[in-house]
Scaffold this motif. Structure first.
Motif, PDB file in Angstrom:
ATOM      1  N   MET A   1       0.837  -1.190   0.000  1.00 24.78           N
ATOM      2  CA  MET A   1       0.000   0.000   0.000  1.00 24.78           C
ATOM      3  C   MET A   1       0.881   1.252   0.000  1.00 24.78           C
ATOM      4  SD  MET A   1      -2.719   1.428   2.801  1.00 24.78           S
ATOM      5  CE  MET A   1      -1.641   2.440   3.794  1.00 24.78           C
ATOM      6  N   ALA A   2       0.582   2.145  -0.902  1.00 19.38           N
ATOM      7  CA  ALA A   2       1.336   3.390  -0.998  1.00 19.38           C
ATOM      8  C   ALA A   2       0.511   4.546  -0.421  1.00 19.38           C
ATOM      9  CB  ALA A   2       1.678   3.682  -2.449  1.00 19.38           C
ATOM     10  N   ARG A   3       1.213   5.561   0.087  1.00 17.72           N
ATOM     11  CA  ARG A   3       0.579   6.810   0.541  1.00 17.72           C
ATOM     12  C   ARG A   3       0.632   7.793  -0.615  1.00 17.72           C
ATOM     13  NH1 ARG A   3       2.678  10.246   3.585  1.00 17.72           N
ATOM     14  NH2 ARG A   3       0.810  11.322   4.182  1.00 17.72           N
ATOM     15  N   ILE A   4      -0.537   8.244  -1.067  1.00 15.74           N
ATOM     16  CA  ILE A   4      -0.626   9.110  -2.231  1.00 15.74           C
ATOM     17  C   ILE A   4      -1.406  10.369  -1.890  1.00 15.74           C
ATOM     18  CG2 ILE A   4      -1.467   9.277  -4.617  1.00 15.74           C
ATOM     19  CD1 ILE A   4      -1.191   6.130  -4.664  1.00 15.74           C
ATOM     20  N   ILE A   5      -0.865  11.514  -2.284  1.00 19.10           N
ATOM     21  CA  ILE A   5      -1.550  12.798  -2.114  1.00 19.10           C
ATOM     22  C   ILE A   5      -2.043  13.247  -3.487  1.00 19.10           C
ATOM     23  CG2 ILE A   5      -1.321  15.233  -1.464  1.00 19.10           C
ATOM     24  CD1 ILE A   5      -1.106  13.268   0.908  1.00 19.10           C
ATOM     25  N   ILE A   6      -3.316  13.613  -3.556  1.00 18.61           N
ATOM     26  CA  ILE A   6      -3.923  14.137  -4.781  1.00 18.61           C
ATOM     27  C   ILE A   6      -4.279  15.591  -4.520  1.00 18.61           C
ATOM     28  CG2 ILE A   6      -5.831  13.944  -6.426  1.00 18.61           C
ATOM     29  CD1 ILE A   6      -6.131  10.996  -5.199  1.00 18.61           C
ATOM     30  N   ALA A   7      -3.826  16.484  -5.385  1.00 15.31           N
ATOM     31  CA  ALA A   7      -4.165  17.904  -5.278  1.00 15.31           C
ATOM     32  C   ALA A   7      -4.940  18.300  -6.528  1.00 15.31           C
ATOM     33  CB  ALA A   7      -2.913  18.758  -5.136  1.00 15.31           C
ATOM     34  N   ASP A   8      -6.221  18.616  -6.333  1.00 15.86           N
ATOM     35  CA  ASP A   8      -7.072  19.020  -7.450  1.00 15.86           C
ATOM     36  C   ASP A   8      -8.187  19.896  -6.898  1.00 15.86           C
ATOM     37  OD1 ASP A   8      -8.784  19.161  -9.731  1.00 15.86           O
ATOM     38  OD2 ASP A   8      -7.932  17.278 -10.450  1.00 15.86           O
ATOM     39  N   ASP A   9      -8.392  21.056  -7.515  1.00 15.20           N
ATOM     40  CA  ASP A   9      -9.448  21.953  -7.042  1.00 15.20           C
ATOM     41  C   ASP A   9     -10.830  21.530  -7.545  1.00 15.20           C
ATOM     42  OD1 ASP A   9      -8.589  22.682  -9.609  1.00 15.20           O
ATOM     43  OD2 ASP A   9      -9.321  24.726  -9.383  1.00 15.20           O
TER      44      ASP A   9
ATOM     45  N   ALA B   1      -7.918   0.180  -5.072  1.00 17.26           N
ATOM     46  CA  ALA B   1      -6.755  -0.627  -5.485  1.00 17.26           C
ATOM     47  C   ALA B   1      -5.835  -0.943  -4.309  1.00 17.26           C
ATOM     48  CB  ALA B   1      -5.984   0.104  -6.576  1.00 17.26           C
ATOM     49  N   GLY B   2      -6.210  -0.499  -3.093  1.00 22.55           N
ATOM     50  CA  GLY B   2      -5.446  -0.855  -1.900  1.00 22.55           C
ATOM     51  C   GLY B   2      -4.460   0.186  -1.419  1.00 22.55           C
ATOM     52  N   HIS B   3      -4.507   1.385  -1.983  1.00 21.41           N
ATOM     53  CA  HIS B   3      -3.586   2.444  -1.577  1.00 21.41           C
ATOM     54  C   HIS B   3      -4.259   3.386  -0.582  1.00 21.41           C
ATOM     55  CE1 HIS B   3      -0.787   1.122  -4.590  1.00 21.41           C
ATOM     56  NE2 HIS B   3      -1.725   1.193  -5.504  1.00 21.41           N
ATOM     57  N   GLY B   4      -3.445   4.093   0.178  1.00 22.00           N
ATOM     58  CA  GLY B   4      -3.933   5.169   1.032  1.00 22.00           C
ATOM     59  C   GLY B   4      -3.848   6.456   0.225  1.00 22.00           C
ATOM     60  N   ALA B   5      -4.971   7.140   0.062  1.00 21.23           N
ATOM     61  CA  ALA B   5      -4.977   8.354  -0.764  1.00 21.23           C
ATOM     62  C   ALA B   5      -5.719   9.466  -0.047  1.00 21.23           C
ATOM     63  CB  ALA B   5      -5.616   8.072  -2.122  1.00 21.23           C
ATOM     64  N   GLY B   6      -5.118  10.658  -0.072  1.00 22.11           N
ATOM     65  CA  GLY B   6      -5.732  11.836   0.522  1.00 22.11           C
ATOM     66  C   GLY B   6      -5.890  12.911  -0.531  1.00 22.11           C
TER      67      GLY B   6
ATOM     68  N   ARG C   1       2.168  21.845   2.031  1.00 20.35           N
ATOM     69  CA  ARG C   1       2.178  21.693   3.502  1.00 20.35           C
ATOM     70  C   ARG C   1       2.078  20.222   3.894  1.00 20.35           C
ATOM     71  NH1 ARG C   1      -0.920  26.361   3.112  1.00 20.35           N
ATOM     72  NH2 ARG C   1      -2.895  25.235   3.233  1.00 20.35           N
ATOM     73  N   VAL C   2       1.158  19.501   3.271  1.00 13.73           N
ATOM     74  CA  VAL C   2       0.950  18.085   3.594  1.00 13.73           C
ATOM     75  C   VAL C   2       2.178  17.252   3.216  1.00 13.73           C
ATOM     76  CG1 VAL C   2      -0.449  16.052   3.013  1.00 13.73           C
ATOM     77  CG2 VAL C   2      -1.564  18.246   3.442  1.00 13.73           C
ATOM     78  N   ILE C   3       2.741  17.523   2.053  1.00 11.12           N
ATOM     79  CA  ILE C   3       3.921  16.790   1.583  1.00 11.12           C
ATOM     80  C   ILE C   3       5.108  17.018   2.528  1.00 11.12           C
ATOM     81  CG2 ILE C   3       5.655  16.700  -0.264  1.00 11.12           C
ATOM     82  CD1 ILE C   3       3.239  17.366  -2.210  1.00 11.12           C
ATOM     83  N   LYS C   4       5.310  18.262   2.951  1.00  9.01           N
ATOM     84  CA  LYS C   4       6.416  18.570   3.870  1.00  9.01           C
ATOM     85  C   LYS C   4       6.215  17.931   5.240  1.00  9.01           C
ATOM     86  CE  LYS C   4       8.160  23.008   2.180  1.00  9.01           C
ATOM     87  NZ  LYS C   4       8.225  24.445   2.511  1.00  9.01           N
ATOM     88  N   ALA C   5       4.958  17.849   5.686  1.00  6.50           N
ATOM     89  CA  ALA C   5       4.673  17.274   7.009  1.00  6.50           C
ATOM     90  C   ALA C   5       4.980  15.781   7.048  1.00  6.50           C
ATOM     91  CB  ALA C   5       3.207  17.524   7.384  1.00  6.50           C
ATOM     92  N   ARG C   6       4.645  15.072   5.979  1.00  5.69           N
ATOM     93  CA  ARG C   6       4.922  13.629   5.917  1.00  5.69           C
ATOM     94  C   ARG C   6       5.034  13.226   4.456  1.00  5.69           C
ATOM     95  NH1 ARG C   6       1.171   8.678   7.650  1.00  5.69           N
ATOM     96  NH2 ARG C   6       2.696   7.032   7.337  1.00  5.69           N
ATOM     97  N   ARG C   7       6.231  12.863   4.054  1.00  2.00           N
ATOM     98  CA  ARG C   7       6.497  12.537   2.649  1.00  2.00           C
ATOM     99  C   ARG C   7       5.608  11.385   2.172  1.00  2.00           C
ATOM    100  NH1 ARG C   7      11.278  12.180  -1.247  1.00  2.00           N
ATOM    101  NH2 ARG C   7      10.745  10.331  -2.448  1.00  2.00           N
ATOM    102  N   PRO C   8       4.841  11.616   1.111  1.00  2.00           N
ATOM    103  CA  PRO C   8       4.055  10.522   0.529  1.00  2.00           C
ATOM    104  C   PRO C   8       4.934   9.682  -0.394  1.00  2.00           C
ATOM    105  CG  PRO C   8       3.649  12.556  -0.667  1.00  2.00           C
ATOM    106  CD  PRO C   8       4.611  12.890   0.443  1.00  2.00           C
ATOM    107  N   ASP C   9       4.374   8.599  -0.896  1.00  5.14           N
ATOM    108  CA  ASP C   9       5.096   7.760  -1.853  1.00  5.14           C
ATOM    109  C   ASP C   9       4.958   8.294  -3.276  1.00  5.14           C
ATOM    110  OD1 ASP C   9       5.933   5.705   0.047  1.00  5.14           O
ATOM    111  OD2 ASP C   9       3.792   5.242   0.176  1.00  5.14           O
ATOM    112  N   LEU C  10       3.883   9.072  -3.511  1.00  3.70           N
ATOM    113  CA  LEU C  10       3.611   9.600  -4.840  1.00  3.70           C
ATOM    114  C   LEU C  10       2.629  10.766  -4.704  1.00  3.70           C
ATOM    115  CD1 LEU C  10       3.177   7.616  -8.032  1.00  3.70           C
ATOM    116  CD2 LEU C  10       1.271   9.080  -7.429  1.00  3.70           C
TER     117      LEU C  10
ATOM    118  N   ARG D   1      -1.088   3.373 -14.139  1.00  3.75           N
ATOM    119  CA  ARG D   1       0.071   4.275 -14.272  1.00  3.75           C
ATOM    120  C   ARG D   1       0.705   4.552 -12.915  1.00  3.75           C
ATOM    121  NH1 ARG D   1      -0.120   8.798 -18.365  1.00  3.75           N
ATOM    122  NH2 ARG D   1      -1.231   7.986 -20.126  1.00  3.75           N
ATOM    123  N   VAL D   2      -0.118   4.740 -11.884  1.00  5.10           N
ATOM    124  CA  VAL D   2       0.404   4.972 -10.531  1.00  5.10           C
ATOM    125  C   VAL D   2       1.223   3.763 -10.083  1.00  5.10           C
ATOM    126  CG1 VAL D   2      -0.317   5.073  -8.101  1.00  5.10           C
ATOM    127  CG2 VAL D   2      -1.276   6.692  -9.757  1.00  5.10           C
ATOM    128  N   GLU D   3       0.702   2.568 -10.300  1.00  9.47           N
ATOM    129  CA  GLU D   3       1.417   1.371  -9.859  1.00  9.47           C
ATOM    130  C   GLU D   3       2.713   1.171 -10.642  1.00  9.47           C
ATOM    131  OE1 GLU D   3      -1.643  -1.662  -9.635  1.00  9.47           O
ATOM    132  OE2 GLU D   3      -2.308  -0.833  -7.708  1.00  9.47           O
TER     133      GLU D   3
END
Length: 123
Positions: free
Chosen positions: A1-9, A24-29, A39-48, A114-116
């Motif tokens: 399981m990967a940690r993924i950050i999505i940024a979209d308005d 697909a079994g990933h953690g996504a925010g 801010r979120v990326i700096k606080a805790r590095r995601p995998d993608l 593509r993410v995988e």
């Protein structure tokens, strides 16, 4: 399981992407703009990270440029998920540091594939 950050308005697009990755079994925010993503990326590095090109406060292209300047995030896998459809837009995003470029509207299964691929390459 990967940690993924999505940024979209665009909340609907972001939720479709998030839900596909969670299924697909990933953690996504999901965050709504580039500044919040940073801010979120700096606080805790995601995998993608998945970024829209056009967002308030800090665009996806500017955000990926900032990430590439920071030693802790220079190698962070970044996908642009955007409505910008021209080859020139893709060239600019890749020049800024994006690893992948997926145009909206998108197939959620292709996004997951593509993410995988990106995660496997980064491992």
């Amino acid at each position: 399981m990967a940690r993924i950050i999505i940024a979209d308005d665009d909340e609907i697009v972001g939720e479709i992407a998030r839900d596909a990755l969670i299924a697909a079994g990933h953690g996504a925010g999901l965050v709504k703009d580039g500044a919040e993503a940073l801010r979120v990326i700096k606080a805790r590095r995601p995998d993608l990270v998945i970024l829209d090109c056009n967002m308030p406060e800090l665009s996806g292209v500017l955000l990926v440029q900032e990430l590439r300047k920071m030693p802790d995030f220079a190698d962070l896998p970044v996908m642009m998920l955007t409505g910008r459809r021209s080859d020139r837009d893709e060239e600019l995003a890749r020049f800024a540091g994006a690893n992948e470029y997926l145009k909206k509207p998108f197939d959620p299964d292709e996004l997951v594939f593509r993410v995988e691929e990106m995660l496997a390459k980064a491992a």
